[in-house]
Write a protein that holds these residues in place. Structure first.
Motif, PDB file in Angstrom:
ATOM      1  N   TRP A   1      10.546   3.987   0.662  1.00 46.60           N
ATOM      2  CA  TRP A   1       9.092   3.921   0.585  1.00 46.60           C
ATOM      3  C   TRP A   1       8.617   3.786  -0.860  1.00 46.60           C
ATOM      4  CZ3 TRP A   1       8.340   8.650   4.357  1.00 46.60           C
ATOM      5  CH2 TRP A   1       8.623   8.212   5.660  1.00 46.60           C
ATOM      6  N   GLY A   2       9.258   4.526  -1.750  1.00 45.93           N
ATOM      7  CA  GLY A   2       8.877   4.477  -3.158  1.00 45.93           C
ATOM      8  C   GLY A   2       9.053   3.071  -3.723  1.00 45.93           C
ATOM      9  N   TYR A   3      10.163   2.431  -3.344  1.00 44.17           N
ATOM     10  CA  TYR A   3      10.410   1.080  -3.815  1.00 44.17           C
ATOM     11  C   TYR A   3       9.317   0.133  -3.324  1.00 44.17           C
ATOM     12  CZ  TYR A   3      12.151  -3.663  -3.864  1.00 44.17           C
ATOM     13  OH  TYR A   3      12.249  -5.009  -4.038  1.00 44.17           O
ATOM     14  N   MET A   4       8.934   0.291  -2.055  1.00 38.30           N
ATOM     15  CA  MET A   4       7.910  -0.584  -1.475  1.00 38.30           C
ATOM     16  C   MET A   4       6.604  -0.486  -2.263  1.00 38.30           C
ATOM     17  SD  MET A   4       8.729   0.204   2.540  1.00 38.30           S
ATOM     18  CE  MET A   4       7.522  -0.856   3.312  1.00 38.30           C
ATOM     19  N   ILE A   5       6.248   0.740  -2.634  1.00 39.59           N
ATOM     20  CA  ILE A   5       5.011   0.918  -3.400  1.00 39.59           C
ATOM     21  C   ILE A   5       5.161   0.319  -4.789  1.00 39.59           C
ATOM     22  CG2 ILE A   5       3.356   2.594  -4.321  1.00 39.59           C
ATOM     23  CD1 ILE A   5       4.173   4.487  -2.110  1.00 39.59           C
ATOM     24  N   GLY A   6       6.315   0.567  -5.397  1.00 41.16           N
ATOM     25  CA  GLY A   6       6.561   0.040  -6.739  1.00 41.16           C
ATOM     26  C   GLY A   6       6.465  -1.480  -6.757  1.00 41.16           C
ATOM     27  N   ALA A   7       7.048  -2.090  -5.716  1.00 44.00           N
ATOM     28  CA  ALA A   7       7.048  -3.554  -5.666  1.00 44.00           C
ATOM     29  C   ALA A   7       5.652  -4.106  -5.417  1.00 44.00           C
ATOM     30  CB  ALA A   7       8.010  -4.017  -4.562  1.00 44.00           C
ATOM     31  N   ALA A   8       4.787  -3.270  -4.791  1.00 44.81           N
ATOM     32  CA  ALA A   8       3.446  -3.738  -4.448  1.00 44.81           C
ATOM     33  C   ALA A   8       2.449  -3.504  -5.580  1.00 44.81           C
ATOM     34  CB  ALA A   8       2.963  -3.021  -3.188  1.00 44.81           C
ATOM     35  N   ARG A   9       2.906  -2.808  -6.627  1.00 40.47           N
ATOM     36  CA  ARG A   9       1.967  -2.394  -7.664  1.00 40.47           C
ATOM     37  C   ARG A   9       1.279  -3.575  -8.342  1.00 40.47           C
ATOM     38  NH1 ARG A   9       2.201  -0.570 -13.147  1.00 40.47           N
ATOM     39  NH2 ARG A   9       4.391  -1.135 -13.344  1.00 40.47           N
ATOM     40  N   THR A  10       2.061  -4.599  -8.620  1.00 38.11           N
ATOM     41  CA  THR A  10       1.483  -5.726  -9.357  1.00 38.11           C
ATOM     42  C   THR A  10       0.581  -6.596  -8.491  1.00 38.11           C
ATOM     43  OG1 THR A  10       3.581  -6.812  -8.936  1.00 38.11           O
ATOM     44  CG2 THR A  10       3.241  -5.924 -11.147  1.00 38.11           C
ATOM     45  N   VAL A  11       0.709  -6.431  -7.159  1.00 43.76           N
ATOM     46  CA  VAL A  11      -0.105  -7.284  -6.275  1.00 43.76           C
ATOM     47  C   VAL A  11      -1.159  -6.477  -5.541  1.00 43.76           C
ATOM     48  CG1 VAL A  11       1.690  -9.004  -5.969  1.00 43.76           C
ATOM     49  CG2 VAL A  11       1.588  -7.049  -4.410  1.00 43.76           C
ATOM     50  N   MET A  12      -1.512  -5.326  -6.142  1.00 43.32           N
ATOM     51  CA  MET A  12      -2.439  -4.417  -5.485  1.00 43.32           C
ATOM     52  C   MET A  12      -3.764  -5.098  -5.143  1.00 43.32           C
ATOM     53  SD  MET A  12      -2.831  -0.584  -6.756  1.00 43.32           S
ATOM     54  CE  MET A  12      -3.652  -1.075  -8.230  1.00 43.32           C
ATOM     55  N   ARG A  13      -4.203  -5.976  -6.041  1.00 47.19           N
ATOM     56  CA  ARG A  13      -5.497  -6.621  -5.818  1.00 47.19           C
ATOM     57  C   ARG A  13      -5.456  -7.572  -4.642  1.00 47.19           C
ATOM     58  NH1 ARG A  13      -8.702  -6.123 -10.789  1.00 47.19           N
ATOM     59  NH2 ARG A  13      -7.416  -4.806 -12.085  1.00 47.19           N
ATOM     60  N   GLN A  14      -4.324  -8.304  -4.469  1.00 51.81           N
ATOM     61  CA  GLN A  14      -4.226  -9.260  -3.380  1.00 51.81           C
ATOM     62  C   GLN A  14      -3.895  -8.574  -2.054  1.00 51.81           C
ATOM     63  OE1 GLN A  14      -2.827  -9.424  -6.467  1.00 51.81           O
ATOM     64  NE2 GLN A  14      -1.699 -11.366  -6.655  1.00 51.81           N
ATOM     65  N   ALA A  15      -3.003  -7.602  -2.090  1.00 47.22           N
ATOM     66  CA  ALA A  15      -2.480  -7.045  -0.832  1.00 47.22           C
ATOM     67  C   ALA A  15      -2.438  -5.519  -0.906  1.00 47.22           C
ATOM     68  CB  ALA A  15      -1.074  -7.614  -0.560  1.00 47.22           C
ATOM     69  N   TRP A  16      -3.594  -4.918  -0.709  1.00 50.80           N
ATOM     70  CA  TRP A  16      -3.682  -3.469  -0.840  1.00 50.80           C
ATOM     71  C   TRP A  16      -2.812  -2.741   0.169  1.00 50.80           C
ATOM     72  CZ3 TRP A  16      -5.205  -1.361   3.706  1.00 50.80           C
ATOM     73  CH2 TRP A  16      -5.932  -2.183   4.568  1.00 50.80           C
ATOM     74  N   TRP A  17      -2.645  -3.348   1.370  1.00 45.26           N
ATOM     75  CA  TRP A  17      -1.914  -2.644   2.423  1.00 45.26           C
ATOM     76  C   TRP A  17      -0.450  -2.408   2.065  1.00 45.26           C
ATOM     77  CZ3 TRP A  17      -3.511  -7.680   2.590  1.00 45.26           C
ATOM     78  CH2 TRP A  17      -2.514  -8.646   2.733  1.00 45.26           C
ATOM     79  N   LEU A  18       0.068  -3.241   1.189  1.00 41.56           N
ATOM     80  CA  LEU A  18       1.482  -3.079   0.824  1.00 41.56           C
ATOM     81  C   LEU A  18       1.728  -1.757   0.114  1.00 41.56           C
ATOM     82  CD1 LEU A  18       2.531  -6.663  -0.308  1.00 41.56           C
ATOM     83  CD2 LEU A  18       2.927  -5.496   1.870  1.00 41.56           C
TER      84      LEU A  18
END
Lengths: 325, 277, 557
Positions: free
Chosen positions: B226-243
């Motif tokens: 789960w931590g990895y998933m959030i880390g990977a989504a950090r840079t795309v937070m604006r486009q894909a908040w659900w990640l």
């Protein structure tokens, strides 16, 4: 005199711990797979033979372990933490450059969490049997269970991206060139989100501890004495219960300091806050182990200093300790 | 009142138990629900939840199924939380027991050792350990255990200190029971309730630690977490908040559930304290 | 003062004179408690300037009425019927603010535990001044002056220093004086004293009782004095109210109740502590020494750490004595006298610094390993606290059998023996299958005795073995110990702070003070003609020793 010997004792203990951490660091480097010089230089350094030779020379890696340990320790004791090949700067300079930002962030988060935590915990204890007390405890449990970095990201999402109230990252507005009070204000605005999100978890910790502590103190005999005197409930809460309940909070705050430095790594990473936590993340990404260990040592140093401070505060707060020592 | 009845009186603990049960179920069913690797690209990237049927939580930056990651991540989180707690107990309980029971020099030495580990900033130490040992499930478990055993040792030592002077322990000494028997049969069983409560909270903290390490890119590169998933989504937070929101909620719920269960256990195992609260 | 009347439930009817009148009061306990009412339909009166002792054993509900009067009932307990009229106002119907205005000002209270009843973080002076502050009286400076005057009045040594002291810097007796000073600060008309001397040494107790009586007479205050000790009643009471399981069993003037108790329960309580007991002379059998202690020393040293000084407390200072076969030797002293350390050194829980402990002529201190274990087995101990002396997670039978098992007896046989022992100490053999929490304090103490007997010892060291029990239970356990001693040909080293208990069971006595033996001799001789000044002080301090004399005479300061 007792104070002098007390402080000497503390300093002595701190020095021992720091030396132990150095030894620990040293063995960590040797426990890592591969050539210690390559480990210290990080991946990039491995290709630069000259740099590796320098490292071998400096730490005497061809010599026996005790000699290496001695060289490493005496180097650090002369404030030589080595050179970061990646950043092309001495490790010490890098750390000292970033230290103020971290101190500002953790200091602010510490004050926020302690003040609001004690306040919320006191309220929760006084309203232990009412819904408002349960709401406080529910919220604190929620904050306690939320990953720090995720709160930080959600805060950015809501307050920067969606509402656009606060800046999402950095220490100050890039290129604005503010000076004087405007600069202070700018930094303060940038500080709000990182400090709040870092403080939130610790606030939850202090809230829970304050409540438990107050409820257990309120069972004690002297509280009954205070009631038998005819004191008003507010005075009893403040003067008798809270004062005694705060003693374990001081100890806890000392212990939590170490956690806060760790939390700063996550917060600074999310907010691109230019402190040593962010530096640690960069060192990780670049596998710059020499820098990593230097930062680690500094974090420990900070925590030890802070522990000494809470120790002194505890002794001031509890008259029984003076006698006992 | 029986243990179960007291536990059931705490509504929060029951809710926690239900949530925890669901997470465990999800973890156990992951290999059957999503038999393929959660790393496999299955659709085009950035699908929002529900956008394409069959991918009810959407896809991530690389087109991987978020639901599959969530299920496999549950397994990883629980496993690492549990094993590292067991390892931490295996270090902390004996150390605390020996220090508290024998006292004197042994206590001094063991407690200095414990204090040393308690002084070192926890998370920073975990980072350094995992970084230098190279990220793997083994190094993560070890690092979490190394940073989490000191409170166990202190707790057990404190319990031993207070119990070893109880008269029943002294009576056992007088009739000639061995130190080993006194430690294991007389004292240890009486220290277990606070240790069990602490352990349930430690699993929660371990899950948070593991997710934080993974977030920083220090997760086991072979397992989805789960931590990895959030880390990977950090840079795309604006486009894909659900990640970042979905796995974050998963961590939050799991950790919350463990804490609620811990509180319930505390109430059920220490009824006097619970009444005072 | 009103003429004493004999009542058992109805309120006294001298209208106008009573300061506090409890009328048909019932206090309901929370659901799930072992009975419905803590206090059940209780009525009594307390006249101005009178000392009323409420006497009862633990669980009698004796403190509950006082708590109701103070508005300090524990959560879950509430008044279900009745009134508590203080100067005509019903305290139970009063709102919290008016009640608070009475507390401290017109009704003062002192508690049992002086060690925990003061705020550890506040100076004594501040805590006394707080009473004035609570009721908005005086200026800060005047409060301080009054606090000093009060500390002088309760005869605290060096009141100036005490004013600035923290509670931990004072002894238990001194703290109780501070509590009294605090309770009396605003010259209340009623003082509620909840077992105020129970936690104190006997000589300190005598001083505090004397102080309370003296202040009461000078100020003409009413005192509700709660106690479990009829000796204390004899010292201090004008009237007595005896309670049992929430009900009043007997009420009347102190003299009448003490001289001719009507209720059998009261009689049993009074008989359990013979006020002026003198131990009978016992036959001097030809002495065969079992235990000989020579030159025993023990100093407790606190390790100071690297930069801190060490502290030393002398617990035992060249102790010499012998104990004969079949004898009961009492070791008497106050807290800090070293009596418990002596017992613990003899059984081997503490290690003395030097000296000899010979059992049947063999010096235990020279033995090691197997031999030592074999000899140690012959000395067993009965402990003080019936609640801490049994492991809550081990069944009673196993607790008794553990000793023999550890010494190589097989389990089945050890368990059979345990059941026999339970019968010996007067419990059902089925008790073996149950856990300690299912037993009362007295029963647990019997189990503790059975455990000590399991290894067939020759000597039993009983360390305050009945101190935690109610007097009626005390007498039963003492009798059991005495019977077993004769039956099993045991010797007994009986350690106690309570001379009355020692008088009931001991053949000879050792009196200890500050680690030294100050006097030894036959129990009868020590009671009749004490030689050492400290022994005389101890004897004089026994509450109610001469109940027929004027109480104040019995108190020597």
């Amino acid at each position: 005199m007792p104070y002098v010997s007390l402080i000497l004792g503390r300093v002595f203990k701190a020095v021992i711990v720091l030396l132990a951490i150095l030894v620990f660091n040293f063995f960590l480097i040797h426990a890592a797979p591969g050539d210690p010089a390559a480990v210290m230089a990080g991946e990039a350094g491995a290709t630069d033979q000259q740099f590796l030779e320098d490292l071998r020379e400096r730490f005497g890696l061809d010599q026996s372990l005790p000699v290496q340990l001695w060289r490493y320790m005496s180097g650090v004791l002369q404030l030589d933490f080595g050179y970061s090949y990646r950043q092309q700067m001495p490790v010490l300079d890098l750390i000292l450059d970033r230290l103020p930002a971290t101190l500002l962030l953790t200091g602010a988060a510490f004050v926020i969490s302690l003040a609001f935590g004690i306040l919320a915990g006191t309220l929760a204890a006084m309203r232990a049997k009412r819904p408002s007390g349960s709401v406080i405890m529910g919220l604190s449990l929620l904050f306690y269970a939320t990953p720090l970095y995720w709160v930080a990201m959600m805060a950015v999402l809501v307050f920067s991206v969606m509402l656009d109230w606060l800046p999402a990252y950095g220490y100050s507005t890039v290129g604005a060139g503010y000076t004087g009070l405007t600069h202070v204000g700018d930094v303060a605005v940038h500080l709000i989100l990182p400090a709040l999100t870092l403080g939130l978890f610790f606030m939850a910790v202090y809230t829970r501890m304050t409540r438990t502590s107050m409820l257990s103190v309120s069972q004690q005999d002297f509280v009954k004495t205070a009631r038998a005197k005819g004191l008003a409930p507010g005075v009893i809460q403040r003067r008798h219960i809270l004062r005694n309940a705060l003693l374990p909070i001081i100890t806890l705050a000392g212990l939590q300091a170490g956690q806060m430095v760790g939390g700063a790594v996550l917060t600074e990473t999310v907010f691109a806050w230019p402190g040593i936590g962010r530096l640690m993340y960069e060192a990780l990404m670049q596998r710059d182990y020499n820098l990593l260990l230097g930062i680690f040592f500094f974090c420990a140093l900070l925590v030890i200093l802070f522990n000494m401070l809470t120790d002194v505060i505890y002794r001031l707060a509890d008259p029984r300790i003076k006698e006992a020592t | 009142m029986s243990f179960c009845k007291r536990f059931a009186q705490n509504r929060g603990a029951l809710v926690g138990l239900v949530i925890l049960g669901l997470v465990v179920l999800l973890a156990l069913l992951a290999p059957f629900l999503y038999p393929d690797s959660p790393w496999r690209m299955v659709q085009r990237p950035f699908l929002a939840p529900g956008e394409v049927s069959g991918f009810w939580l959407g896809t991530d930056v690389m087109g991987r199924d978020v639901a599959a990651g969530l299920a496999h991540g549950a397994w990883v989180s629980l496993l690492i939380g549990l094993i590292s707690t067991v390892v931490a107990l295996a270090i902390g309980v004996p150390l605390g027991a020996l220090a508290g029971y024998f006292g004197g020099r042994i206590d001094d030495a063991l407690m200095r050792f414990t204090e040393f580990f308690q002084t070192i900033p926890n998370f920073a130490l975990a980072i350094v350990l995992v970084a230098i040992m190279e990220p793997s499930t083994f190094s993560i478990v070890l690092a979490i255990a190394i940073v989490s055993w000191p409170p166990v040792a202190r707790l057990v030592r404190g319990e031993f200190l207070s119990i070893k002077h109880r008269e029943y322990v002294e009576a056992a000494r007088l009739v000639g029971q061995t130190h080993r028997d006194i430690i294991i049969k007389q004292i240890l069983p009486n220290t277990m309730s606070p240790v069990i409560v602490l352990a349930s909270l430690m699993v929660a903290t371990a899950i948070l630690l593991e997710s934080s390490l993974s977030f920083l890119g220090l997760g086991d590169p072979d397992t989805m977490s789960w931590g990895y998933m959030i880390g990977a989504a950090r840079t795309v937070m604006r486009q894909a908040w659900w990640l970042s929101v979905i796995p974050g909620v998963a961590i939050l719920l799991t950790v919350l559930a463990l804490n609620l269960v811990g509180e319930g256990l505390d109430d059920a195992l220490n009824p006097q304290l619970a009444r005072a609260r | 003062m009103s003429e004493p009347l004999r009542h058992s439930g109805e309120p006294l009817s001298h209208s106008g004179e009573s300061l506090l009148r409890i009328e048909r009061l019932s206090l309901a306990l929370p659901e799930g408690a072992d009975r419905r009412y803590a206090v059940d339909d209780v009525s009594y009166d307390l006249g101005a300037g009178e000392i009323l002792c409420i006497v009862g054993e633990s669980g009698s509900g004796k403190s509950m009425t006082a708590n109701a009067v103070m508005g300090l009932l524990p959560t879950g307990v509430h008044a279900s019927q009745g009134r508590a009229l203080f100067d005509g106002q019903d305290l139970l119907a009063m709102n919290e603010i008016s009640h608070r205005a009475l507390r401290g000002r017109r009704i003062g209270m002192i508690f049992q535990e002086p060690m925990t009843a003061l705020n550890p973080l506040m100076r004594v002076g501040e805590q006394i001044a707080e009473v004035f502050e609570a009721h908005g009286l005086l200026t800060a400076k005047a409060r301080k002056e009054r606090a000093l005057a009060l500390l002088e009045e309760v005869r605290l040594p060096n009141p100036q220093a005490a004013l600035r002291a923290y509670p931990f810097e004072l002894s238990g007796g001194q703290r109780q004086r501070v509590m009294i000073a605090m309770a009396l600060a605003l010259e209340p008309e009623l003082l509620v004293a909840d077992e105020p001397t129970t936690a104190l040494d006997v000589t300190t107790q005598a001083q505090i009782l004397h102080l309370v009586k003296d202040l009461q007479q000078r100020r003409g205050m009413a005192v509700m004095f709660i106690t479990h000790d009829f000796g204390v009643v004899a010292e201090i009471a004008d009237r007595v109210c005896v309670m049992r399981e929430g009900k009043i069993v007997e009420m009347g003037s102190a003299r009448e109740v003490l001289d001719s108790p009507q209720h059998e329960y009261t009689r049993a309580l009074i008989e359990a502590i013979p006020g002026d007991a003198v131990p009978p002379s016992r036959d001097e059998a030809p002495a065969k020494p079992l235990l000989a202690v020579k030159g025993l020393d023990k100093v407790y040293r606190s390790s100071g750490g690297w930069f801190q000084p060490k502290r030393e407390v002398v617990a035992l200072d060249t102790i010499d004595f012998t104990l004969d076969k079949g004898e009961t030797l009492g070791v008497v002293g106050e807290s800090g006298s070293g009596k418990s350390t002596l017992g613990r050194c003899i059984v081997g829980l503490n290690t003395p610094d030097s000296g000899e402990i010979r059992l049947n002529g063999v010096d235990l201190r020279a033995l090691e390993g197997r031999e030592l274990r074999e000899h140690r087995r012959r000395i067993q101990m009965v402990f003080q606290d019936p609640y801490a002396s049994l492991n809550p997670r081990i069944r009673v039978g196993m607790a008794i059998a553990q000793g023999p098992i550890a010494n190589g007896v097989n389990k089945a046989q050890a368990m059979k023996q345990a059941r026999d022992l339970l019968a010996t100490v007067g419990l059902d053999a089925s008790a073996a299958e149950r856990y300690p929490h299912e037993f009362s304090g007295g029963q647990r103490q019997r189990i503790g005795i059975a455990r000590a007997l399991a290894l067939n010892p020759e000597l039993i060291v009983a360390d305050e073995a009945v101190s935690a029990l109610d007097v009626s239970i005390q007498a039963q356990v003492l009798k059991l110990l005495d019977d077993l001693k004769k039956e099993l040909d045991l010797s007994l080293l009986f350690i106690t702070h309570d001379l009355r208990v020692a008088a009931q069971i001991c053949d000879r006595l050792i009196v200890m003070q500050k680690g030294k033996i100050v006097e030894h001799g036959s129990a009868r001789q020590i009671f009749l003609s004490p030689q050492h000044a400290y022994t005389r002080e101890l004897l004089a301090a026994i509450p109610g020793r001469a109940p027929h004399a004027e109480p104040t005479e019995a108190v020597a300061i």
